[in-house]
Design a protein around this motif. Structure first.
Motif, PDB file in Angstrom:
ATOM      1  N   MET A  24       9.569 -13.440  -9.065  1.00 58.62           N
ATOM      2  CA  MET A  24      10.745 -13.177  -9.889  1.00 58.62           C
ATOM      3  C   MET A  24      11.920 -12.805  -8.989  1.00 58.62           C
ATOM      4  O   MET A  24      11.782 -11.989  -8.074  1.00 58.62           O
ATOM      5  N   THR A  25      13.074 -13.399  -9.227  1.00 57.14           N
ATOM      6  CA  THR A  25      14.270 -13.108  -8.434  1.00 57.14           C
ATOM      7  C   THR A  25      14.762 -11.695  -8.708  1.00 57.14           C
ATOM      8  O   THR A  25      14.817 -11.253  -9.858  1.00 57.14           O
ATOM      9  N   SER A  26      15.105 -10.988  -7.649  1.00 57.48           N
ATOM     10  CA  SER A  26      15.655  -9.640  -7.796  1.00 57.48           C
ATOM     11  C   SER A  26      17.093  -9.618  -7.294  1.00 57.48           C
ATOM     12  O   SER A  26      17.497 -10.431  -6.463  1.00 57.48           O
ATOM     13  N   TYR A  27      17.859  -8.690  -7.812  1.00 58.92           N
ATOM     14  CA  TYR A  27      19.246  -8.501  -7.396  1.00 58.92           C
ATOM     15  C   TYR A  27      19.271  -7.952  -5.977  1.00 58.92           C
ATOM     16  O   TYR A  27      18.646  -6.927  -5.692  1.00 58.92           O
ATOM     17  N   ARG A  28      19.996  -8.643  -5.078  1.00 60.90           N
ATOM     18  CA  ARG A  28      20.000  -8.265  -3.667  1.00 60.90           C
ATOM     19  C   ARG A  28      21.445  -8.109  -3.162  1.00 60.90           C
ATOM     20  O   ARG A  28      22.015  -9.016  -2.563  1.00 60.90           O
ATOM     21  N   PRO A  29      22.065  -6.970  -3.430  1.00 61.48           N
ATOM     22  CA  PRO A  29      23.434  -6.756  -2.949  1.00 61.48           C
ATOM     23  C   PRO A  29      23.464  -6.673  -1.435  1.00 61.48           C
ATOM     24  O   PRO A  29      22.563  -6.108  -0.810  1.00 61.48           O
TER      25      PRO A  29
ATOM     26  N   ASP B  48      18.183 -16.634  -4.343  1.00 57.16           N
ATOM     27  CA  ASP B  48      16.726 -16.666  -4.305  1.00 57.16           C
ATOM     28  C   ASP B  48      16.169 -17.308  -3.042  1.00 57.16           C
ATOM     29  O   ASP B  48      14.965 -17.293  -2.812  1.00 57.16           O
ATOM     30  N   HIS B  49      17.048 -17.862  -2.197  1.00 60.08           N
ATOM     31  CA  HIS B  49      16.625 -18.397  -0.896  1.00 60.08           C
ATOM     32  C   HIS B  49      17.100 -17.521   0.263  1.00 60.08           C
ATOM     33  O   HIS B  49      16.987 -17.910   1.428  1.00 60.08           O
ATOM     34  N   GLY B  50      17.674 -16.359  -0.046  1.00 58.75           N
ATOM     35  CA  GLY B  50      18.136 -15.451   0.984  1.00 58.75           C
ATOM     36  C   GLY B  50      19.511 -15.748   1.529  1.00 58.75           C
ATOM     37  O   GLY B  50      19.958 -15.110   2.487  1.00 58.75           O
ATOM     38  N   ARG B  51      20.221 -16.688   0.922  1.00 60.12           N
ATOM     39  CA  ARG B  51      21.544 -17.077   1.411  1.00 60.12           C
ATOM     40  C   ARG B  51      22.595 -16.102   0.903  1.00 60.12           C
ATOM     41  O   ARG B  51      22.591 -15.720  -0.268  1.00 60.12           O
TER      42      ARG B  51
END
Length: 238
Positions: free
Chosen positions: A1-6, A99-102
């Motif tokens: 599951m995608t998480s919010y990554r500020p 979701d790919h770290g970009r």
């Protein structure tokens, strides 16, 4: 599951690169387009009311930029070099990972005055906002790697424009894109002979736009960035 990554990396560049600004206060926030597909990819698929809270009133996202930033840059306008331009009706609102770290930016159009607005009103017509939504959705459907229209709100102001019947309806647009660094960002630093800031910006671009580890040699970094930008421009693979 995608998480919010500020991940507000732009703050590491320092105050020479931007001006903190305040968003306009709009009389209304009526949603006209919400990009639920991309919101899910960056874990910003809010309930309805929160969209307006963050993408029309621009209340900061958790653990992100505390205030919007109008970026500084230079460039040519009307065939002459203009050393007095920057984000004039938009700002960088937040940065986060997909979701790919970009690393992606949430930037705006029509969000109010900045130090670079000059005599303009800092607003966007609803017609202009809808046009951009249609264009970016079509380009994405055709497989073109472009910015994504993330949210469009009608804002309840009457705007005067010379190129369409006026008064006309107003809006504010938020885009999701892979950075807001421009060639003009480098031009400005060169104009003021800010060599150390140029080195810093090169490293920032290598790390955050191309996912490369900078070398210890700044000249090597600069050549590598030129190569990468040239290749990306030629192949539309930015």
């Amino acid at each position: 599951m995608t998480s919010y990554r500020p991940d507000p990396q732009i703050l590491a560049l320092g105050e020479d690169f931007y001006d903190p600004v305040e968003p306009a206060r709009f009389p209304q926030c009526t949603p006209r387009f919400l990009n639920q597909r991309w919101a899910a990819r960056v874990a910003l698929d809010f309930p309805g009311a929160q969209w307006a809270q963050h993408f029309c009133r621009f209340e900061p996202l958790p653990d992100n930029l505390p205030r919007p930033l109008a970026l500084r840059y230079h460039g040519h306008q009307f065939r002459v070099y203009n050393p007095d331009i920057g984000d004039g009706r938009g700002f960088t609102f937040a940065q986060l990972r997909d979701d790919h770290g970009r690393l992606l930016d949430l930037g705006t159009k029509g969000s109010g005055h900045t130090p670079y607005s000059r005599h303009a009103d800092g607003r966007l017509t609803l017609k202009g906002g809808v046009r951009e939504v249609l264009a970016t959705e079509m380009l994405e459907a055709l497989g073109v790697n472009t910015s994504k229209s993330f949210a469009l709100f009608e804002t309840g102001e009457a705007l005067e424009r010379g190129d369409e019947p006026s008064p006309t309806r107003s809006s504010v647009l938020t885009r999701l894109s892979h950075g807001h660094i421009r060639i003009g960002t480098f031009q400005r630093l060169a104009f003021f002979a800010q060599v150390e800031n140029i080195k810093k910006l090169v490293r920032y671009c290598l790390e955050n736009l191309f996912s490369e580890t900078p070398a210890k040699d700044d000249a090597e970094n600069a050549l590598r960035l030129v190569d990468l930008v040239s290749q990306a421009t030629a192949t539309f693979d930015a």
